[in-house]
Design an enzyme around this catalytic site. Structure first.
Site, short mmCIF file in Angstrom:
data_model
loop_
_atom_site.label_atom_id
_atom_site.label_comp_id
_atom_site.label_asym_id
_atom_site.label_seq_id
_atom_site.Cartn_x
_atom_site.Cartn_y
_atom_site.Cartn_z
CE LYS A 22 0.18 27.03 -2.24
NZ LYS A 22 -0.04 26.37 -0.95
CG ASN A 23 -3.70 27.34 -0.89
OD1 ASN A 23 -2.82 26.50 -1.08
ND2 ASN A 23 -3.50 28.41 -0.14
NE ARG A 93 0.40 22.10 8.09
CZ ARG A 93 0.24 21.38 9.18
NH1 ARG A 93 1.26 20.81 9.76
NH2 ARG A 93 -0.96 21.25 9.71
CB CYS A 117 5.20 23.80 8.63
SG CYS A 117 4.13 25.18 8.44
NE ARG A 122 -0.07 25.48 8.29
CZ ARG A 122 0.17 25.49 6.99
NH1 ARG A 122 1.40 25.43 6.56
NH2 ARG A 122 -0.80 25.54 6.14
N PRO A 123 -1.65 22.20 13.89
CG PRO A 123 -3.00 22.48 15.77
CD PRO A 123 -2.03 23.21 14.89
CB VAL A 124 -4.39 17.70 11.39
CG1 VAL A 124 -3.58 18.38 10.31
CG2 VAL A 124 -3.59 16.55 12.01
CG ASP A 125 -6.84 20.14 16.91
OD1 ASP A 125 -6.08 20.77 16.15
OD2 ASP A 125 -7.70 20.70 17.62
CD GLN A 126 -10.87 21.81 15.79
OE1 GLN A 126 -12.10 21.71 15.67
NE2 GLN A 126 -10.28 21.74 16.97
CG ASP A 305 -1.83 32.30 2.47
OD1 ASP A 305 -1.12 32.01 3.46
OD2 ASP A 305 -2.62 31.50 1.94
CB ILE A 327 -4.03 33.00 10.65
CG1 ILE A 327 -5.06 34.04 10.21
CG2 ILE A 327 -4.44 31.59 10.23
CD1 ILE A 327 -6.47 33.80 10.67
NE ARG A 397 5.39 23.82 -0.68
CZ ARG A 397 4.95 23.73 0.56
NH1 ARG A 397 5.72 24.06 1.55
NH2 ARG A 397 3.73 23.32 0.81
N1 EPU Z 1 -5.77 24.80 13.29
C1 EPU Z 1 -5.95 24.05 14.43
N2 EPU Z 1 -6.40 22.75 14.30
C2 EPU Z 1 -6.65 22.19 13.09
C3 EPU Z 1 -6.48 22.97 11.93
C4 EPU Z 1 -6.03 24.28 12.06
O1 EPU Z 1 -5.71 24.51 15.53
O2 EPU Z 1 -7.04 21.02 13.05
C5 EPU Z 1 -5.30 26.20 13.41
C6 EPU Z 1 -3.95 26.43 12.73
O3 EPU Z 1 -2.89 26.07 13.56
C7 EPU Z 1 -4.01 27.90 12.41
C8 EPU Z 1 -5.49 28.14 12.10
O4 EPU Z 1 -6.19 27.02 12.69
O5 EPU Z 1 -3.66 28.65 13.52
C9 EPU Z 1 -5.86 28.20 10.63
O6 EPU Z 1 -5.26 27.13 9.94
P1 EPU Z 1 -5.94 26.47 8.65
O7 EPU Z 1 -6.27 25.06 8.99
O8 EPU Z 1 -7.00 27.33 8.11
O9 EPU Z 1 -4.73 26.44 7.64
P2 EPU Z 1 -4.51 25.37 6.52
O10 EPU Z 1 -5.83 24.84 6.09
O11 EPU Z 1 -3.48 24.40 6.98
C10 EPU Z 1 -4.72 26.95 4.45
C11 EPU Z 1 -3.84 27.33 3.31
C12 EPU Z 1 -2.70 28.19 3.82
C13 EPU Z 1 -3.30 29.43 4.48
C14 EPU Z 1 -4.27 29.02 5.59
C15 EPU Z 1 -5.00 30.17 6.23
C16 EPU Z 1 -4.12 25.43 1.85
C17 EPU Z 1 -3.54 24.24 1.19
N3 EPU Z 1 -3.34 26.11 2.69
O12 EPU Z 1 -3.89 26.22 5.37
O13 EPU Z 1 -1.92 28.57 2.70
O14 EPU Z 1 -2.27 30.22 5.02
O15 EPU Z 1 -5.27 28.10 5.06
O16 EPU Z 1 -5.75 30.84 5.31
O17 EPU Z 1 -5.26 25.78 1.58
C18 EPU Z 1 0.05 29.20 1.56
O18 EPU Z 1 -0.59 29.05 0.50
O19 EPU Z 1 1.17 29.76 1.63
C19 EPU Z 1 -0.55 28.73 2.80
C20 EPU Z 1 0.17 28.52 3.91
#
Ligand code: EPU
Length: 417
Positions: A22-23, A93, A117, A122-126, A305, A327, A397
């Site tokens: 999926k990811n 997301r 969530c 889970r912000p997207v600031d980066q 995960d 995480i 999902r």
């Molecule tokens: N974070 C920030 N700012 C950002 C992005 C992330 O502070 O702009 C923080 C998050 O809040 C978190 C950490 O960085 O504390 C890591 O988050 P990451 O961005 O890596 O998570 P993601 O990309 O949203 C993906 C997987 C998740 C998996 C995580 C960690 C996908 C679609 N989703 O999420 O998968 O848990 O990486 O490995 O690739 C799942 O499949 O059940 C799932 C939640």
């Protein structure tokens, strides 16, 4: 609403085939936005999240073929409306992954902010910061990210946290940028590497995917390609954990053994015998598992995960295991549900101390997120009597045919209303 009814107590025996990841599939589907030619994918899992992403792309004008035997063809001949609306983004997301490619291809994008969530903020600031460094102007208005850019410009981006989708979004955007982009502190997850393989097949110039520094040399345009989505390492780990908990002997085919190292290491520590083939894994478990302790970390560390499924395993293990989540700040919701099944778990901050009990007892429980649901299935497989899991739309999902695959291994599990 559908529920899962699991009757525990049977070992798992036989063979199961692992689905596409999926990811990996989700960011790869977004790569289709970068070219007017067709992207032909194989090994795409049949999952709700894949359908949601297909819907989001279709609403932009992408031609989405019907999904047939794992094949899916996407063609973004023209992007009529570079928008991803709240109604769909709030359910998944990963939809935020359209932002980078839309900006790169159309010079503008309007994408809903995903919000919080179940597992944390889970912000997207980066994602935003990186695109801004490449020259995009991004305003947050009425819950939407409104982004515009002429042609994105390559630059050096040092990410403050390791983010998987953040790395993917910026890598997607950088493929069509002017000049070179250097992504530092990049995520090293295998799904990032799979996306890089697909983009490379489309003509992108990417080096270093799988390390913490990725260099993307922008090109003028990308072409169509064919790509086979990598096997799902979390689905693989979930079945391995299920066998370690319930006992038995199972062969998983169509897997990528080199991506599940940290999980396998823990299951071996718990007493499982594991043999890795080229694209298969065999696991055998005879005795009661021994408790294991673990701390989640970015890849190649222990995957967040897989944390919930291993907590279910520790619940019935001999001894006490300590599970630390680094995480996501709120990813222990399953602990409360496991307690309803008789697990002895105490939470102290981001650490759960799990004292193994002799047996769990079936009960009604509620799935709170995707991997939490999987942990309840693992627990249900070993619990005495019946476990009824509500809200299994979370499972749909991310797990293709879970109850079919487990039934074929001898488990008593059924979808009920
Ligand atoms: N974070 C920030 N700012 C950002 C992005 C992330 O502070 O702009 C923080 C998050 O809040 C978190 C950490 O960085 O504390 C890591 O988050 P990451 O961005 O890596 O998570 P993601 O990309 O949203 C993906 C997987 C998740 C998996 C995580 C960690 C996908 C679609 N989703 O999420 O998968 O848990 O990486 O490995 O690739 C799942 O499949 O059940 C799932 C939640």
């Amino acid at each position: 609403m559908d529920k899962l009814l699991v009757s525990g107590g049977r070992p798992l025996v036989g063979e199961a085939r692992i689905s596409g990841a999926k990811n990996a599939a989700l960011p790869i589907m977004c790569a289709a936005l970068l070219t007017e030619q067709a992207l032909k994918l194989d090994n795409v899992p049949r999952l709700m999240d894949v359908r949601t992403m297909a819907k989001i792309l279709a609403l932009m004008g992408v031609e989405v073929g019907s999904q047939d035997d794992g094949r899916l063809e996407l063609r973004a001949r023209e992007i009529k409306d570079p928008t991803a609306g709240y109604e769909l983004v709030k359910t998944m997301r990963a939809a935020v992954l359209v932002l980078g490619p839309l900006l790169a291809r159309c010079g503008r994008a309007k994408v809903s902010l995903p919000g919080g969530c179940g597992i944390g903020a889970r912000p997207v600031d980066q994602h935003i910061k990186g695109l801004q460094a490449m020259g995009a102007k991004i305003d947050i208005e009425h819950g939407y990210m409104n982004a515009i850019a002429k042609r994105l410009k390559g630059t050096r981006i040092v990410m403050d946290v390791v983010t998987v989708t953040g790395t993917e979004n910026l890598m997607l955007a950088a493929t069509l940028a002017e000049g070179a982009t250097l992504l530092e502190n990049a995520a090293r997850e295998p799904e990032v590497v799979d996306l890089a393989h697909c983009l490379t097949a489309m003509g992108a110039r990417i080096q270093g995917a799988g390390t913490d520094t990725i260099r993307v040399e922008g090109v003028r345009s990308l072409s169509g390609a064919q790509h086979r989505v990598m096997p799902d390492r979390i689905e693989t780990g979930t079945y391995l954990a299920a066998v370690a908990a319930a006992g038995g002997k199972v062969r998983l085919s169509g897997a990528a053994p080199d991506t599940v190292g940290a999980t396998v290491e823990k299951l071996v520590e718990a007493g499982a015998r594991v043999a890795l083939g080229a694209d298969s894994i065999e696991i055998e478990m005879e005795a009661r598992p021994r408790a294991v302790s673990l701390t989640t970390a970015p890849y190649p560390g222990f995957a967040t995960d897989m944390q919930a499924q291993c907590m279910a395993l520790d619940s019935i293990a001999a001894g006490t295991g300590t599970i630390t989540e680094t995480i996501f700040e709120n990813r222990f919701m399953h602990a409360l549900e496991l307690q309803r099944l008789g697990a002895d778990i105490s939470i102290q901050g981001n650490t759960a101390v799990v004292k193994g009990v002799e047996r769990l007892q079936g009960a009604k429980v509620m799935a709170t997120d995707l991997r939490a649901s999987a942990s309840l299935v693992v627990a249900g497989l070993v619990a005495q009597g019946e476990t009824l899991i509500d809200r299994i739309y979370h499972l749909d999902r991310g797990y293709e045919g879970l109850e079919k695959k487990l039934s074929a291994l001898g488990a008593r599990i059924a979808r009920v209303r």
